[in-house]
Every structure is written in structure tokens, then in C-alpha cells.
Scaffold this motif. Structure first.
Motif, PDB file in Angstrom:
ATOM      1  N   ALA A 157      11.471   4.638   5.787  1.00 13.66           N
ATOM      2  CA  ALA A 157      11.225   5.964   5.223  1.00 13.66           C
ATOM      3  C   ALA A 157      11.380   5.899   3.716  1.00 13.66           C
ATOM      4  N   THR A 158      10.727   6.830   3.045  1.00 12.18           N
ATOM      5  CA  THR A 158      10.859   6.907   1.589  1.00 12.18           C
ATOM      6  C   THR A 158      10.499   8.299   1.105  1.00 12.18           C
ATOM      7  N   TRP A 159      10.611   8.479  -0.205  1.00  6.50           N
ATOM      8  CA  TRP A 159      10.325   9.749  -0.856  1.00  6.50           C
ATOM      9  C   TRP A 159       9.129   9.594  -1.791  1.00  6.50           C
ATOM     10  N   ALA A 160       8.505  10.715  -2.157  1.00  2.00           N
ATOM     11  CA  ALA A 160       7.413  10.696  -3.138  1.00  2.00           C
ATOM     12  C   ALA A 160       7.899  10.133  -4.471  1.00  2.00           C
ATOM     13  N   ARG A 161       9.138  10.450  -4.853  1.00  3.04           N
ATOM     14  CA  ARG A 161       9.671   9.992  -6.148  1.00  3.04           C
ATOM     15  C   ARG A 161       9.766   8.478  -6.213  1.00  3.04           C
ATOM     16  N   ALA A 162       9.989   7.821  -5.063  1.00  5.61           N
ATOM     17  CA  ALA A 162      10.059   6.350  -5.030  1.00  5.61           C
ATOM     18  C   ALA A 162       8.670   5.738  -4.849  1.00  5.61           C
ATOM     19  N   TRP A 163       7.878   6.329  -3.973  1.00  7.66           N
ATOM     20  CA  TRP A 163       6.548   5.787  -3.654  1.00  7.66           C
ATOM     21  C   TRP A 163       5.625   5.786  -4.870  1.00  7.66           C
ATOM     22  N   LYS A 164       5.885   6.676  -5.832  1.00 11.86           N
ATOM     23  CA  LYS A 164       5.052   6.695  -7.048  1.00 11.86           C
ATOM     24  C   LYS A 164       5.194   5.400  -7.832  1.00 11.86           C
ATOM     25  N   ASP A 165       6.253   4.636  -7.573  1.00 12.87           N
ATOM     26  CA  ASP A 165       6.459   3.355  -8.251  1.00 12.87           C
ATOM     27  C   ASP A 165       5.885   2.174  -7.475  1.00 12.87           C
ATOM     28  N   PHE A 166       5.228   2.450  -6.339  1.00 11.27           N
ATOM     29  CA  PHE A 166       4.571   1.375  -5.587  1.00 11.27           C
ATOM     30  C   PHE A 166       3.425   0.820  -6.436  1.00 11.27           C
ATOM     31  N   GLU A 167       3.455  -0.501  -6.656  1.00 14.51           N
ATOM     32  CA  GLU A 167       2.415  -1.164  -7.450  1.00 14.51           C
ATOM     33  C   GLU A 167       1.555  -2.042  -6.526  1.00 14.51           C
ATOM     34  N   PRO A 168       0.337  -1.601  -6.211  1.00 16.76           N
ATOM     35  CA  PRO A 168      -0.505  -2.384  -5.302  1.00 16.76           C
ATOM     36  C   PRO A 168      -1.132  -3.626  -5.939  1.00 16.76           C
ATOM     37  N   ASP A 169      -1.207  -3.663  -7.279  1.00 16.68           N
ATOM     38  CA  ASP A 169      -1.853  -4.774  -7.978  1.00 16.68           C
ATOM     39  C   ASP A 169      -0.904  -5.973  -8.057  1.00 16.68           C
ATOM     40  N   VAL A 170      -1.209  -7.001  -7.295  1.00 16.15           N
ATOM     41  CA  VAL A 170      -0.305  -8.155  -7.210  1.00 16.15           C
ATOM     42  C   VAL A 170      -0.179  -8.888  -8.553  1.00 16.15           C
ATOM     43  N   ASP A 171      -1.222  -8.849  -9.373  1.00 19.46           N
ATOM     44  CA  ASP A 171      -1.151  -9.513 -10.675  1.00 19.46           C
ATOM     45  C   ASP A 171      -0.131  -8.836 -11.590  1.00 19.46           C
ATOM     46  N   GLN A 196       5.117 -15.147   0.259  1.00 24.81           N
ATOM     47  CA  GLN A 196       4.277 -14.053   0.768  1.00 24.81           C
ATOM     48  C   GLN A 196       3.519 -13.375  -0.372  1.00 24.81           C
ATOM     49  N   LEU A 197       4.205 -13.175  -1.492  1.00 26.14           N
ATOM     50  CA  LEU A 197       3.567 -12.536  -2.644  1.00 26.14           C
ATOM     51  C   LEU A 197       2.442 -13.421  -3.189  1.00 26.14           C
ATOM     52  N   GLU A 198       2.714 -14.712  -3.304  1.00 30.03           N
ATOM     53  CA  GLU A 198       1.677 -15.646  -3.752  1.00 30.03           C
ATOM     54  C   GLU A 198       0.561 -15.744  -2.715  1.00 30.03           C
ATOM     55  N   GLY A 199       0.936 -15.638  -1.438  1.00 26.78           N
ATOM     56  CA  GLY A 199      -0.056 -15.681  -0.361  1.00 26.78           C
ATOM     57  C   GLY A 199      -1.010 -14.502  -0.421  1.00 26.78           C
ATOM     58  N   PHE A 200      -0.486 -13.337  -0.777  1.00 30.25           N
ATOM     59  CA  PHE A 200      -1.363 -12.173  -0.938  1.00 30.25           C
ATOM     60  C   PHE A 200      -2.340 -12.413  -2.075  1.00 30.25           C
ATOM     61  N   LYS A 201      -1.851 -12.945  -3.180  1.00 29.01           N
ATOM     62  CA  LYS A 201      -2.698 -13.259  -4.332  1.00 29.01           C
ATOM     63  C   LYS A 201      -3.818 -14.229  -3.933  1.00 29.01           C
ATOM     64  N   ALA A 202      -3.490 -15.173  -3.059  1.00 32.69           N
ATOM     65  CA  ALA A 202      -4.454 -16.189  -2.632  1.00 32.69           C
ATOM     66  C   ALA A 202      -5.346 -15.723  -1.489  1.00 32.69           C
ATOM     67  N   GLY A 203      -5.132 -14.498  -1.021  1.00 32.66           N
ATOM     68  CA  GLY A 203      -5.943 -13.975   0.080  1.00 32.66           C
ATOM     69  C   GLY A 203      -5.533 -14.479   1.445  1.00 32.66           C
ATOM     70  N   LYS A 204      -4.302 -15.019   1.556  1.00 33.76           N
ATOM     71  CA  LYS A 204      -3.826 -15.552   2.834  1.00 33.76           C
ATOM     72  C   LYS A 204      -3.156 -14.500   3.705  1.00 33.76           C
ATOM     73  N   ASN A 205      -2.799 -13.349   3.129  1.00 33.51           N
ATOM     74  CA  ASN A 205      -2.263 -12.243   3.927  1.00 33.51           C
ATOM     75  C   ASN A 205      -2.717 -10.933   3.287  1.00 33.51           C
ATOM     76  N   ASP A 206      -2.562  -9.862   4.033  1.00 36.00           N
ATOM     77  CA  ASP A 206      -2.964  -8.536   3.539  1.00 36.00           C
ATOM     78  C   ASP A 206      -1.762  -7.603   3.603  1.00 36.00           C
TER      79      ASP A 206
END
Length: 306
Positions: A157-171, A196-206
Motif C-alpha cells: 500500500a502507499t499514498w499519493a504523496r509517496a507515489w508522486k516520487d515513483f520514477e519509471p525512467d530507469v536511466d 534486476q534494475l540493470e536487467g530492466f535496462k537491458a530488456g530482460k524483465n518488465d
């Protein structure tokens, strides 16, 4: 309890997992007072269409909640985009959200835990995420709940105040790490979070979850967790998009209500060491690892033949 958080449930092509998840969720205290939003992703392949339709027939008949709203995606979004989109929609409207996927069995007290924690830490900027799953830890003297740096994704669970800091851009995320941060992020190398983070960058996970944890970590945020799990994941049977066939993360769900929450907003050192110890030893001996690897290969081979 007033102003309960909406529940987001993300489903795809596993009707039996979905049915069990809903059965346990319906037995939760506060279920009948909670709004349930079910997001059904569209089939990615023709092979998935029949199972997706079975799930959709199942969720159309769900009862036991204050209200049920079903969203049927017309095109396949994939798990990450489906979750990011659904969570964003609900936090924008309600200010907070409880998130389930289709393979999570819950304690009767899981919704109560989430809602009490969401209320208690609503204005604590450092607290960004509430997790309900916890590994089977050897230390039996931990407090009932504690703060930790990493975010678990099996019921949260989370709040809007925290979710606004979600950064989808792995770079954007990757460039903020140095060696010291990478070590802290991966719990001193005991968990493959950095991989896992590097794997997302490489397209190995979503994975949306590794980007969410990285966003929390880089913000200096903390996550609240129970010392005894309120969730068991039944998706580690080879049926999930991102899951192998394994049981190292299987736990017994607590049947006790959570009564204690930490007063001090800081990472619990004792819990950190207990989790690090679990992660370091979770794969067992070399023989146990070999046996598990063979079973995973067999499961993948049988799946391909079906």
C-alpha cells in the motif's frame, strides 16, 4: 474505521489463482466496507485468450465488498504498465491505495493492517510504502512491525504523496547510484536488486517493483513491514510471468491482528540483519541449489510441451 483505502487487484490469465486470492480477500475484516477495483489485462497471445476470458467471467460475479468495479483492458498492457496505470488512477482519486495481484493469499487481518498503517503514517514523508509479505525469518524476537529500506511487492500500500516520487525512467534511476549506494541497495550483495534494475535496462524483465524500490531508496524513504507475513504468494509455481517454480519464499500466514507499530521512523537494525541473514542463506547448500535448478528446467520443458 473511516475512509478506507481502495483495493486494486490486478489479474490476467490464472483463474484458479484469482479465485483463491479473492476467497481469502473476502474473508478479511473490513472487506465488506472496502471498495474493490479489479483491472483485467487483455490477452497478449491467442493462447492466453481462453484463460483471460475465464478470469473475466469469474471477476464479473465478485461480491463481499462495499463495491466492485471491473476494468477490462482492450489491449494488452503488460503487468508493469497495468499496475502503474491502475495505482496512479486510484491514488489520484483517493489519496491512497492497497495493491494485490492475482496470486496472493491474505490473512483475515491484512486489510486492517494496511488501513491502520495508512492512517498512522499518512503525514510521515519518510514512510513511503507498506508491505504485507515477509520472509520466514529465523529471529523470533523482532517487533511485530518494523521499518526497512526495501519494498516488497506481494501485497502493498502507499499514498499519493509517496507515489508522486515513483520514477519509471530507469536511466534517471541508474545515474543516481554509486558503488556505496549499490551495495546498500542490494543489502550488501545478498539480494539481486541491482541486477534486476540493470536487467530492466537491458530488456530482460518488465518490473515496476524494482523501479519503485529504487525510487524509494534514492529518496531516502522507508517501508513498513510485519515480522510475520500477512501474505503468502502462490504464484511461485511456474505459472506467473516473472516467477520460477520454487518454495524458498513460501510462508505460513499469521492469524493474529497487528497491534504494534514503530513509534520511531528509522530502519530497524535487528530486522535488517535478520533479513540479510535470510537472503544470504535462502538458496541453501550447493546440492539444494542444483536440485532446484533441475526442477525449474523440468518445469519449463513441460510447460513448452503443453
Amino acid at each position: 474505521m473511516q475512509n478506507l483505502a481502495p483495493i486494486a487487484l490486478f489479474v490476467y490469465n490464472r483463474p484458479e489463482h484469482t479465485r483463491r486470492t479473492l476467497t481469502y480477500l473476502q474473508k478479511n475484516l473490513l472487506a465488506d466496507e472496502s471498495r474493490l477495483f479489479i483491472f483485467s489485462d487483455a490477452a497478449k497471445t491467442d493462447d492466453d485468450k481462453a484463460k483471460v476470458e475465464q478470469v473475466r467471467q469469474l471477476i464479473k460475479e465478485v461480491t463481499g465488498f462495499k463495491s466492485v468495479k471491473v476494468t477490462l483492458r482492450k489491449e494488452n498492457m503488460g503487468l508493469a504498465n497495468s499496475i502503474i496505470g491502475g495505482v496512479t488512477t486510484l491514488v489520484n482519486e483517493y489519496g491512497k491505495v492497497i495493491v494485490f495481484e492475482d496470486d496472493l493469499l491474505s490473512s483475515p487481518y491484512t486489510l486492517q493492517y494496511f488501513n491502520e498503517a495508512l492512517t498512522k503514517y499518512a503525514n510521515e514523508e519518510k514512510v513511503m510504502h507498506i508491505g504485507a509479505y515477509m520472509y520466514k525469518l529465523a529471529d523470533t524476537k523482532l517487533p511485530q512491525t518494523f521499518f526497512f529500506r526495501a519494498a516488497t511487492s506481494w501485497g502493498w500500500a502507499t499514498w499519493a504523496r509517496a507515489w508522486k516520487d515513483f520514477e519509471p525512467d530507469v536511466d534517471v534511476l541508474l545515474k543516481q547510484f554509486d558503488k556505496k549506494k549499490t551495495d546498500r541497495f542490494s543489502i550488501e550483495g545478498t539480494m539481486n536488486f541491482w541486477k534486476q534494475l540493470e536487467g530492466f535496462k537491458a530488456g530482460k524483465n518488465d518490473s515496476w517493483a524494482i523501479r519503485w524500490y529504487a525510487s524509494i531508496f534514492l529518496k531516502g524513504g522507508l517501508t513498513l513491514n510485519p515480522s510475520t507475513s500477512l501474505i503468502n504468494n502462490i504464484g511461485n509455481d511456474g505459472s506467473g510471468v516473472h516467477s520460477n517454480k520454487e518454495n524458498m519464499y513460501h510462508v505460513r500466514i499469521t492469524q493474529k491482528a497487528v497491534k504494534q507499530f514503530p513509534a520511531e521512523i528509522k530502519e530497524d537494525a535487528q530486522a535488517y540483519h535478520a533479513i540479510k541473514n535470510f537472503l544470504k542463506n535462502r538458496k541453501g547448500t550447493l546440492l539444494q541449489r542444483g536440485v532446484r535448478f533441475v526442477k525449474q528446467l523440468q518445469a519449463k520443458y513441460l510447460t513448452k510441451k503443453q
